[in-house]
Scaffold this motif. Sequence first.
Motif, PDB file in Angstrom:
ATOM      1  N   PRO A  85      42.734  39.400  44.723  1.00 24.01           N
ATOM      2  CA  PRO A  85      41.858  40.461  44.210  1.00 24.01           C
ATOM      3  C   PRO A  85      40.457  39.962  43.866  1.00 24.01           C
ATOM      4  CG  PRO A  85      43.514  39.883  42.584  1.00 24.01           C
ATOM      5  CD  PRO A  85      43.877  39.161  43.842  1.00 24.01           C
ATOM      6  N   ASP A  86      40.297  38.673  43.606  1.00 27.19           N
ATOM      7  CA  ASP A  86      38.971  38.126  43.301  1.00 27.19           C
ATOM      8  C   ASP A  86      38.170  37.827  44.563  1.00 27.19           C
ATOM      9  OD1 ASP A  86      39.508  38.273  40.570  1.00 27.19           O
ATOM     10  OD2 ASP A  86      40.444  36.278  40.581  1.00 27.19           O
ATOM     11  N   ARG A  87      38.825  37.820  45.703  1.00 30.94           N
ATOM     12  CA  ARG A  87      38.235  37.661  47.030  1.00 30.94           C
ATOM     13  C   ARG A  87      37.322  36.443  47.192  1.00 30.94           C
ATOM     14  NH1 ARG A  87      35.435  41.222  49.707  1.00 30.94           N
ATOM     15  NH2 ARG A  87      36.507  40.603  51.573  1.00 30.94           N
ATOM     16  N   PRO A  88      37.806  35.240  46.848  1.00 30.30           N
ATOM     17  CA  PRO A  88      36.986  34.080  47.202  1.00 30.30           C
ATOM     18  C   PRO A  88      36.792  34.037  48.722  1.00 30.30           C
ATOM     19  CG  PRO A  88      39.117  33.389  46.315  1.00 30.30           C
ATOM     20  CD  PRO A  88      39.057  34.876  46.231  1.00 30.30           C
ATOM     21  N   ASP A  89      35.850  33.249  49.176  1.00 26.60           N
ATOM     22  CA  ASP A  89      35.495  33.213  50.605  1.00 26.60           C
ATOM     23  C   ASP A  89      36.704  33.220  51.525  1.00 26.60           C
ATOM     24  OD1 ASP A  89      32.833  33.218  50.059  1.00 26.60           O
ATOM     25  OD2 ASP A  89      32.532  31.069  50.376  1.00 26.60           O
ATOM     26  N   GLY A  90      36.691  34.175  52.448  1.00 28.46           N
ATOM     27  CA  GLY A  90      37.733  34.251  53.459  1.00 28.46           C
ATOM     28  C   GLY A  90      38.999  34.978  53.041  1.00 28.46           C
ATOM     29  N   ASN A  91      39.116  35.332  51.778  1.00 33.02           N
ATOM     30  CA  ASN A  91      40.313  36.043  51.322  1.00 33.02           C
ATOM     31  C   ASN A  91      40.127  37.546  51.460  1.00 33.02           C
ATOM     32  OD1 ASN A  91      41.311  33.542  50.727  1.00 33.02           O
ATOM     33  ND2 ASN A  91      41.298  33.790  48.528  1.00 33.02           N
ATOM     34  N   LEU A  92      41.236  38.250  51.491  1.00 34.02           N
ATOM     35  CA  LEU A  92      41.247  39.686  51.753  1.00 34.02           C
ATOM     36  C   LEU A  92      41.812  40.436  50.559  1.00 34.02           C
ATOM     37  CD1 LEU A  92      42.858  39.383  55.311  1.00 34.02           C
ATOM     38  CD2 LEU A  92      40.418  39.564  54.787  1.00 34.02           C
ATOM     39  N   TRP A  93      41.565  41.770  50.535  1.00 31.39           N
ATOM     40  CA  TRP A  93      42.161  42.602  49.497  1.00 31.39           C
ATOM     41  C   TRP A  93      42.222  44.055  49.945  1.00 31.39           C
ATOM     42  CZ3 TRP A  93      45.535  41.478  46.218  1.00 31.39           C
ATOM     43  CH2 TRP A  93      45.863  42.335  45.172  1.00 31.39           C
ATOM     44  N   PHE A  94      43.112  44.791  49.311  1.00 34.58           N
ATOM     45  CA  PHE A  94      43.308  46.219  49.578  1.00 34.58           C
ATOM     46  C   PHE A  94      42.027  46.990  49.260  1.00 34.58           C
ATOM     47  CE2 PHE A  94      47.466  44.484  48.666  1.00 34.58           C
ATOM     48  CZ  PHE A  94      48.285  45.098  49.604  1.00 34.58           C
ATOM     49  N   GLY A  95      41.730  47.984  50.089  1.00 32.74           N
ATOM     50  CA  GLY A  95      40.584  48.849  49.844  1.00 32.74           C
ATOM     51  C   GLY A  95      39.258  48.228  50.234  1.00 32.74           C
ATOM     52  N   VAL A  96      39.260  46.955  50.610  1.00 27.88           N
ATOM     53  CA  VAL A  96      38.026  46.275  50.998  1.00 27.88           C
ATOM     54  C   VAL A  96      38.093  45.882  52.472  1.00 27.88           C
ATOM     55  CG1 VAL A  96      36.523  44.298  50.544  1.00 27.88           C
ATOM     56  CG2 VAL A  96      37.749  45.385  48.642  1.00 27.88           C
TER      57      VAL A  96
END
Length: 143
Positions: free
Chosen positions: A21-32
Amino acid sequence: MYTVEDLLAQPRRDGLPILDPDRPDGNLWFGVDGCVSRSVTDVIKGYFSEPHPNWKLTPDHVRKTWFTMYAQKYNWSIGENKQVKKHFTGKAKARLLDTVGNWKTGWIVKGYKQGKPAEITKEVWDGLIRYWTLLSSIKVANG
């Protein structure tokens, strides 16, 4: 079958996309990131073995299987598991409704044979149509 917690504890999951949920570089999350939601739809369509037209009528074992299948596509911290499951469930409810609604529209517009989605069996298709033609379902749809 493995639980989601078992899967998250497995080694060699570092090649999977990471949900955070904090979306550090390269990470994914719902709604984004759209791929996260598309994957929910893919999981639902990939394991649609019973005619469950909505979340309320989807058996618990199917819901658990969907989440476990999702955990095979993504990696996340065990500490984020509750939050991932909450977001997955919310997205799955909406995507199930959209998917089944699109299938119903296909049946109405194209008919039985042409409207049947390739990803479901004839038995599941017949079960969905039985549900859609129930008087109680028609009242809800027209309500």
